[in-house]
Design an enzyme around this catalytic site. Structure first.
Site, short mmCIF file in Angstrom:
data_model
loop_
_atom_site.label_atom_id
_atom_site.label_comp_id
_atom_site.label_asym_id
_atom_site.label_seq_id
_atom_site.Cartn_x
_atom_site.Cartn_y
_atom_site.Cartn_z
N ASN A 228 17.65 25.56 26.79
CA ASN A 228 19.10 25.68 27.06
C ASN A 228 19.43 25.31 28.51
O ASN A 228 20.58 25.36 28.92
CB ASN A 228 19.63 27.08 26.69
N LEU A 229 18.40 24.94 29.27
CA LEU A 229 18.54 24.47 30.66
C LEU A 229 19.19 25.51 31.59
O LEU A 229 19.71 25.16 32.63
CB LEU A 229 19.29 23.13 30.74
N ASN B 100 18.00 37.56 24.89
CA ASN B 100 17.43 36.21 25.02
C ASN B 100 15.98 36.17 24.52
O ASN B 100 15.61 35.26 23.78
CB ASN B 100 17.50 35.77 26.49
N TYR C 74 11.07 43.25 31.43
CA TYR C 74 10.55 41.91 31.09
C TYR C 74 9.26 42.03 30.27
O TYR C 74 9.13 41.46 29.19
CB TYR C 74 10.31 41.11 32.38
N PHE D 156 -1.89 35.42 33.58
CA PHE D 156 -1.85 36.12 34.86
C PHE D 156 -0.97 35.25 35.78
O PHE D 156 0.11 34.87 35.35
CB PHE D 156 -3.27 36.46 35.33
#
Ligand code: UDP
Length: 328
Positions: free
Chosen positions: A32-33, A91, A140, A168
């Protein structure tokens, strides 16, 4: 038959697209840039759109003969995930759900997933094996763990085989000098260090020197992005050969402290790179080093760029020739 790479315009995605093209694969990229860069996609067919847009996604699958998916598309800033967790679950987790449902509708049975060491949180043991407890300390990492779990359940239910790769610290840039790291804002150590010799920053900031490590700064396992990209090709091959769904760590097995990284950059650039120490950044484990034995054993993966200088030199080549990233 094509490999669909979601997030193929991002840092690791674009390096994987480059490796896939080199391996002679037909590549379709969806991005989606929002954080990716059109210029980073060195070949294949690029579709600009969002995984959560079902009409868009089904068009991509209808217009191409997709046989496997490599899934990078996700938001990946730890700090931002703590401020806007909802955006991350939407997202990352909902985006992945949309992708899996589309794969299921289209009969696509293989996915290689870009996961992270952040799924482990504060590690129980170092080097960290895949059997370690997963306990993310930020939103996250938690979205990535949820994505892994969701992907795993699509195997018994729908026969979608998966490999989740827990990275990592990805670092460095492609030897061709055309693609590299360009995050806005930049939060990663190596590009931030290199902003000093580029004249874009006065000094590098060390987040804490009171960790229980030899020099007091955090130790991480830095892995060249092209070695990382290569692991995706091997994971794809493993699935094509009938491998079962599994999780693998990817790291070099070596740890370097923040101070050692700054020293390496001083050697590579010849610049004194002044530093200043400030208090710890919240949520940073003291030491993160991967055990990648399983990836080496099962996927036949090998590190080919394991010298720290090689990694820093490749990053320096990229940043020096693209001081404003893809904006140049
Ligand atoms: N770090 C630092 N100064 C910076 C950026 C990062 O001291 O300006 C440290 C950070 O605390 C961590 C290591 O460098 O120990 C690598 O951080 P990065 O954000 O690159 O990756 P992470 O390990 O958080 O995924």
């Amino acid at each position: 038959m094509a490999v669909l790479v979601t997030g193929g315009a991002g840092y690791i995605g674009s390096h994987t697209v480059a490796e896939l093209l080199e391996a002679g694969e037909e590549v379709v990229v969806v991005d989606n840039l929002t954080t990716g860069h059109r210029e980073a996609v060195l070949g294949g067919k690029l579709y600009v759109g969002d995984l959560r847009d079902q009409e868009f996604l089904s068009r991509v699958f209808d217009e191409n003969e997709i046989e496997s998916v490599v899934h990078f598309a996700a938001s990946s800033l730890v700090g931002e995930s703590m401020q806007h967790p909802g955006n991350y679950y939407s997202n990352n987790v909902y985006g992945t759900l949309c992708l899996l449902e589309q794969m299921n509708r289209s009969g696509v049975k293989r996915i290689v997933f870009s996961s992270t060491a952040a799924t482990y949180g504060e590690p129980e043991q170092v080097p960290v094996p895949e059997t370690s407890r997963t306990a993310p300390t930020n939103a996250y990492g938690d979205t990535k763990l949820a994505m892994e779990a969701m992907i795993r359940w699509f195997d018994p239910a729908h026969g979608i085989k998966s490999v989740s790769l827990r990275y990592f610290n990805a670092a460095g840039a492609h030897e061709n000098g055309r693609i590299g790291e360009d995050h806005r804002p930049e939060t990663h150590l190596i590009p931030l260090i290199l902003q000093v010799p580029l004249g874009q920053r006065e000094q590098v900031t060390i987040y804490g020197d009171d960790y229980p490590t030899e020099d007091g700064t955090c130790i991480r396992d830095y892995l060249h992005v092209s070695d990382l990209a290569d692991a995706h090709i091997r994971a794809l091959r493993y699935l094509r050969e009938g491998g079962s769904s599994d999780v693998f760590n990817l790291g070099s097995g070596q740890g370097f402290s923040v101070k050692q990284m700054i020293e390496a950059a001083r050697r590579v650039t010849g610049h004194p790179i002044p530093d200043v120490t400030i208090p710890r950044r919240a949520g940073d484990p003291a030491v993160l080093i991967a055990s990648s034995d399983k990836a080496q054993r099962v996927l036949g993966w090998k590190l080919t760029r394991d010298r720290l200088e090689t990694i820093v030199e490749s990053a320096w080549n990229w940043h020096r020739s693209h001081p404003n990233g893809y904006g140049d």
